[in-house]
Motif scaffolding. Structure first.
Motif, PDB file in Angstrom:
ATOM      1  N   GLU A 274      22.293  14.194 -18.648  1.00 32.98           N
ATOM      2  CA  GLU A 274      21.559  13.165 -17.905  1.00 32.98           C
ATOM      3  C   GLU A 274      21.498  13.522 -16.422  1.00 32.98           C
ATOM      4  OE1 GLU A 274      22.939   9.232 -18.576  1.00 32.98           O
ATOM      5  OE2 GLU A 274      22.658   9.304 -20.749  1.00 32.98           O
ATOM      6  N   TRP A 275      22.636  13.969 -15.887  1.00 32.12           N
ATOM      7  CA  TRP A 275      22.652  14.344 -14.464  1.00 32.12           C
ATOM      8  C   TRP A 275      21.720  15.519 -14.220  1.00 32.12           C
ATOM      9  CZ3 TRP A 275      23.714  19.007 -12.220  1.00 32.12           C
ATOM     10  CH2 TRP A 275      23.776  19.012 -10.822  1.00 32.12           C
ATOM     11  N   ALA A 276      21.738  16.530 -15.096  1.00 31.72           N
ATOM     12  CA  ALA A 276      20.908  17.725 -14.905  1.00 31.72           C
ATOM     13  C   ALA A 276      19.421  17.363 -14.936  1.00 31.72           C
ATOM     14  CB  ALA A 276      21.228  18.765 -15.977  1.00 31.72           C
ATOM     15  N   VAL A 277      19.034  16.495 -15.876  1.00 33.09           N
ATOM     16  CA  VAL A 277      17.627  16.086 -15.951  1.00 33.09           C
ATOM     17  C   VAL A 277      17.240  15.301 -14.704  1.00 33.09           C
ATOM     18  CG1 VAL A 277      15.945  14.700 -17.229  1.00 33.09           C
ATOM     19  CG2 VAL A 277      17.604  16.100 -18.473  1.00 33.09           C
ATOM     20  N   GLY A 278      18.118  14.411 -14.259  1.00 32.56           N
ATOM     21  CA  GLY A 278      17.844  13.649 -13.036  1.00 32.56           C
ATOM     22  C   GLY A 278      17.732  14.547 -11.821  1.00 32.56           C
ATOM     23  N   ALA A 279      18.629  15.539 -11.739  1.00 31.55           N
ATOM     24  CA  ALA A 279      18.584  16.485 -10.614  1.00 31.55           C
ATOM     25  C   ALA A 279      17.309  17.311 -10.650  1.00 31.55           C
ATOM     26  CB  ALA A 279      19.814  17.390 -10.635  1.00 31.55           C
ATOM     27  N   LEU A 280      16.910  17.726 -11.855  1.00 30.23           N
ATOM     28  CA  LEU A 280      15.673  18.506 -11.988  1.00 30.23           C
ATOM     29  C   LEU A 280      14.465  17.667 -11.578  1.00 30.23           C
ATOM     30  CD1 LEU A 280      14.154  21.039 -12.885  1.00 30.23           C
ATOM     31  CD2 LEU A 280      14.159  20.124 -15.225  1.00 30.23           C
ATOM     32  N   GLY A 281      14.461  16.399 -11.982  1.00 29.41           N
ATOM     33  CA  GLY A 281      13.376  15.516 -11.572  1.00 29.41           C
ATOM     34  C   GLY A 281      13.310  15.359 -10.067  1.00 29.41           C
ATOM     35  N   GLY A 282      14.470  15.181  -9.433  1.00 28.03           N
ATOM     36  CA  GLY A 282      14.512  15.097  -7.973  1.00 28.03           C
ATOM     37  C   GLY A 282      14.034  16.365  -7.314  1.00 28.03           C
ATOM     38  N   ALA A 283      14.434  17.524  -7.888  1.00 28.69           N
ATOM     39  CA  ALA A 283      14.026  18.806  -7.321  1.00 28.69           C
ATOM     40  C   ALA A 283      12.517  19.010  -7.425  1.00 28.69           C
ATOM     41  CB  ALA A 283      14.755  19.947  -8.032  1.00 28.69           C
ATOM     42  N   LEU A 284      11.920  18.576  -8.528  1.00 26.68           N
ATOM     43  CA  LEU A 284      10.471  18.711  -8.682  1.00 26.68           C
ATOM     44  C   LEU A 284       9.718  17.840  -7.686  1.00 26.68           C
ATOM     45  CD1 LEU A 284      10.160  18.824 -12.579  1.00 26.68           C
ATOM     46  CD2 LEU A 284       9.873  20.720 -10.965  1.00 26.68           C
ATOM     47  N   VAL A 285      10.221  16.624  -7.475  1.00 21.37           N
ATOM     48  CA  VAL A 285       9.615  15.759  -6.454  1.00 21.37           C
ATOM     49  C   VAL A 285       9.774  16.387  -5.072  1.00 21.37           C
ATOM     50  CG1 VAL A 285       9.802  13.518  -5.284  1.00 21.37           C
ATOM     51  CG2 VAL A 285       9.888  13.632  -7.783  1.00 21.37           C
ATOM     52  N   GLY A 286      10.980  16.926  -4.805  1.00 20.54           N
ATOM     53  CA  GLY A 286      11.213  17.593  -3.522  1.00 20.54           C
ATOM     54  C   GLY A 286      10.310  18.798  -3.338  1.00 20.54           C
ATOM     55  N   LEU A 287      10.125  19.574  -4.407  1.00 22.98           N
ATOM     56  CA  LEU A 287       9.258  20.750  -4.328  1.00 22.98           C
ATOM     57  C   LEU A 287       7.814  20.346  -4.032  1.00 22.98           C
ATOM     58  CD1 LEU A 287       8.838  23.800  -4.651  1.00 22.98           C
ATOM     59  CD2 LEU A 287       8.584  23.423  -7.119  1.00 22.98           C
ATOM     60  N   ALA A 288       7.343  19.292  -4.702  1.00 24.61           N
ATOM     61  CA  ALA A 288       5.968  18.829  -4.469  1.00 24.61           C
ATOM     62  C   ALA A 288       5.797  18.347  -3.033  1.00 24.61           C
ATOM     63  CB  ALA A 288       5.629  17.721  -5.458  1.00 24.61           C
ATOM     64  N   ALA A 289       6.755  17.550  -2.552  1.00 21.76           N
ATOM     65  CA  ALA A 289       6.657  17.031  -1.190  1.00 21.76           C
ATOM     66  C   ALA A 289       6.787  18.153  -0.165  1.00 21.76           C
ATOM     67  CB  ALA A 289       7.747  15.980  -0.957  1.00 21.76           C
ATOM     68  N   GLY A 290       7.751  19.053  -0.390  1.00 19.10           N
ATOM     69  CA  GLY A 290       7.949  20.162   0.541  1.00 19.10           C
ATOM     70  C   GLY A 290       6.782  21.112   0.566  1.00 19.10           C
ATOM     71  N   ALA A 291       6.196  21.380  -0.612  1.00 23.49           N
ATOM     72  CA  ALA A 291       5.035  22.272  -0.670  1.00 23.49           C
ATOM     73  C   ALA A 291       3.843  21.661   0.054  1.00 23.49           C
ATOM     74  CB  ALA A 291       4.676  22.557  -2.131  1.00 23.49           C
ATOM     75  N   ALA A 292       3.697  20.336  -0.058  1.00 22.17           N
ATOM     76  CA  ALA A 292       2.595  19.667   0.647  1.00 22.17           C
ATOM     77  C   ALA A 292       2.745  19.820   2.161  1.00 22.17           C
ATOM     78  CB  ALA A 292       2.552  18.188   0.263  1.00 22.17           C
ATOM     79  N   VAL A 293       3.973  19.630   2.668  1.00 19.20           N
ATOM     80  CA  VAL A 293       4.215  19.781   4.111  1.00 19.20           C
ATOM     81  C   VAL A 293       4.000  21.234   4.528  1.00 19.20           C
ATOM     82  CG1 VAL A 293       5.950  19.627   5.932  1.00 19.20           C
ATOM     83  CG2 VAL A 293       5.810  17.839   4.194  1.00 19.20           C
ATOM     84  N   ALA A 294       4.538  22.172   3.735  1.00 18.27           N
ATOM     85  CA  ALA A 294       4.369  23.595   4.054  1.00 18.27           C
ATOM     86  C   ALA A 294       2.890  23.972   4.077  1.00 18.27           C
ATOM     87  CB  ALA A 294       5.118  24.458   3.043  1.00 18.27           C
ATOM     88  N   GLY A 295       2.119  23.453   3.112  1.00 25.57           N
ATOM     89  CA  GLY A 295       0.686  23.745   3.075  1.00 25.57           C
ATOM     90  C   GLY A 295      -0.033  23.229   4.304  1.00 25.57           C
ATOM     91  N   LEU A 296       0.319  22.020   4.723  1.00 21.38           N
ATOM     92  CA  LEU A 296      -0.310  21.448   5.917  1.00 21.38           C
ATOM     93  C   LEU A 296       0.034  22.263   7.161  1.00 21.38           C
ATOM     94  CD1 LEU A 296       0.235  17.628   5.283  1.00 21.38           C
ATOM     95  CD2 LEU A 296      -1.935  18.877   5.208  1.00 21.38           C
ATOM     96  N   LEU A 297       1.301  22.677   7.264  1.00 22.34           N
ATOM     97  CA  LEU A 297       1.715  23.459   8.435  1.00 22.34           C
ATOM     98  C   LEU A 297       1.042  24.816   8.465  1.00 22.34           C
ATOM     99  CD1 LEU A 297       5.530  22.629   8.662  1.00 22.34           C
ATOM    100  CD2 LEU A 297       3.697  21.771  10.107  1.00 22.34           C
ATOM    101  N   HIS A 298       0.859  25.437   7.303  1.00 21.93           N
ATOM    102  CA  HIS A 298       0.229  26.751   7.242  1.00 21.93           C
ATOM    103  C   HIS A 298      -1.287  26.686   7.488  1.00 21.93           C
ATOM    104  CE1 HIS A 298       3.548  29.429   6.171  1.00 21.93           C
ATOM    105  NE2 HIS A 298       4.031  28.413   5.489  1.00 21.93           N
ATOM    106  N   LEU A 299      -1.841  25.477   7.355  1.00 23.98           N
ATOM    107  CA  LEU A 299      -3.263  25.314   7.623  1.00 23.98           C
ATOM    108  C   LEU A 299      -3.558  25.129   9.116  1.00 23.98           C
ATOM    109  CD1 LEU A 299      -4.410  22.985   4.702  1.00 23.98           C
ATOM    110  CD2 LEU A 299      -4.972  25.392   5.028  1.00 23.98           C
ATOM    111  N   LYS A 300      -2.484  24.862   9.887  1.00 21.79           N
ATOM    112  CA  LYS A 300      -2.672  24.672  11.330  1.00 21.79           C
ATOM    113  C   LYS A 300      -3.191  25.940  11.975  1.00 21.79           C
ATOM    114  CE  LYS A 300       0.489  22.819  13.790  1.00 21.79           C
ATOM    115  NZ  LYS A 300       1.818  22.550  14.401  1.00 21.79           N
ATOM    116  N   PRO A 301      -4.095  25.822  12.947  1.00 28.69           N
ATOM    117  CA  PRO A 301      -4.566  27.017  13.672  1.00 28.69           C
ATOM    118  C   PRO A 301      -3.398  27.741  14.339  1.00 28.69           C
ATOM    119  CG  PRO A 301      -5.957  25.127  14.168  1.00 28.69           C
ATOM    120  CD  PRO A 301      -4.764  24.596  13.404  1.00 28.69           C
ATOM    121  N   GLY A 302      -3.345  29.049  14.164  1.00 26.99           N
ATOM    122  CA  GLY A 302      -2.275  29.836  14.793  1.00 26.99           C
ATOM    123  C   GLY A 302      -0.994  29.887  13.998  1.00 26.99           C
ATOM    124  N   ALA A 303      -0.969  29.202  12.808  1.00 24.98           N
ATOM    125  CA  ALA A 303       0.240  29.219  11.986  1.00 24.98           C
ATOM    126  C   ALA A 303       0.475  30.614  11.439  1.00 24.98           C
ATOM    127  CB  ALA A 303       0.115  28.223  10.826  1.00 24.98           C
TER     128      ALA A 303
END
Length: 305
Positions: A274-303
């Motif tokens: 149960e803990w492993a599945v919960g941790a994996l779910g949290g990690a997937l949400v974190g990956l989606a949120a982090g990837a969205a921020v990284a994508g926005l930052l890389h789209l900035k001019p001069g990035a």
């Protein structure tokens, strides 16, 4: 006069009992709150050894000592007073601050994965810096900067467990948890980064310990690589978990309910699963949120890509 002396002694005894009770309250609350920060502590311990990779072995412990002092300064001089002020005057701000820290950790984890996919490795970046003083300053400042985010998460998570406690108890618990976590984490980090030296010493000593020493030396590259992976995973797990709980507090509890239902359904009463599945779910949400921020930052001019 004797009666006054007896009364004074009674008052002193009462104050001593009160102080002892307060110390017990602080210790008990610190123990309870400390367990809530376990994920961030694992993250901190796993991430930090990477900051001494590529540096002179003679400078490893002095550098860790610098990072330790920086971590204590972060927790006790900067974060603790701000946390107490927020607790007293703006407790509503604690969850948004936690979520911002969670988003940052998610971004850091996603960025590490992005660099690995692109073939950009931290060791190669370190090797490109030829001046040892510049390299040391870069690594120390980077470690303390990352520690600031992790320390803030630890202190705010701790503070969330102290709702309704007196201000002095909150201050005592925050100071105790902050100091204990710092000493524990960087003590472990110091042991990890010197394991190869310990192994080399044992290998040269001969006898039964020599084989164990050679094993330690051979295991170090694998251990550091494993810690890097664990650190990245912990960033996503912790960051995503903080975001999920924060959204739930603001009324958007669907992600938390879905992950919990999946964990219970898959785990079927087995706590570790149960803990492993919960941790994996949290990690997937974190990956989606982090990837969205990284994508926005890389789209900035001069990035830098």
């Amino acid at each position: 006069m004797p009666g006054g002396l007896v009364a004074l002694l009674d008052d002193i005894a009462a104050l001593a009992r009160l102080a002892a009770a307060s110390a017990d309250d602080v210790a008990a609350a610190a123990g309870k709150a400390g367990t809530k920060t376990l994920g961030v502590v694992i993250d901190d311990a796993a991430v930090t050894p990477g900051y001494v990779v590529g540096l002179s072995p003679a400078r490893e412990l002095p550098i860790i000592w610098k990072i330790t002092l920086g971590s204590l300064r972060n927790k006790l001089l900067f974060i603790l007073p701000v946390a107490l002020l927020l607790s007293a005057f703006a407790p509503w701000a604690l969850t948004p601050i936690l979520m911002l820290g969670g988003l940052y950790l998610s971004f850091e984890g996603a960025e590490k994965i992005l660099k690995a996919v692109q073939g950009k490795h931290a060791i190669a970046e370190v090797a490109a810096i030829e001046d040892p003083a510049v390299l040391e300053a870069r690594q120390v400042s980077g470690a303390i900067r990352t520690d600031l985010i992790l320390s803030a998460e630890i202190m705010v998570i701790t503070l969330n467990e102290l709702t309704g406690s007196p201000l002095l108890t909150q201050a005592g618990v925050l100071a105790l948890v902050g100091a204990a976590v710092t000493v524990g984490v960087y003590g472990v980090v110091g042991l990890i980064v010197k394991m190869d030296d310990i192994g080399l010493h044992l290998a040269r000593s001969g006898g039964a310990a020599a084989g164990f020493g050679r094993g330690l030396v051979a295991a170090m590259p694998v251990l550091l690589q494993t810690l890097s992976v664990i650190g990245t995973g912990a960033m996503l797990w912790v960051g995503g978990g903080i975001l999920i709980h924060g959204f739930a507090q603001f009324g958007f509890a669907a992600p938390e309910h879905v992950i919990h239902a999946l964990a219970v359904g898959v785990g079927r009463g087995v706590g570790v699963v149960e803990w492993a599945v919960g941790a994996l779910g949290g990690a997937l949400v974190g990956l989606a949120a982090g990837a969205a921020v990284a994508g926005l930052l890389h789209l900035k001019p001069g990035a830098k890509h």
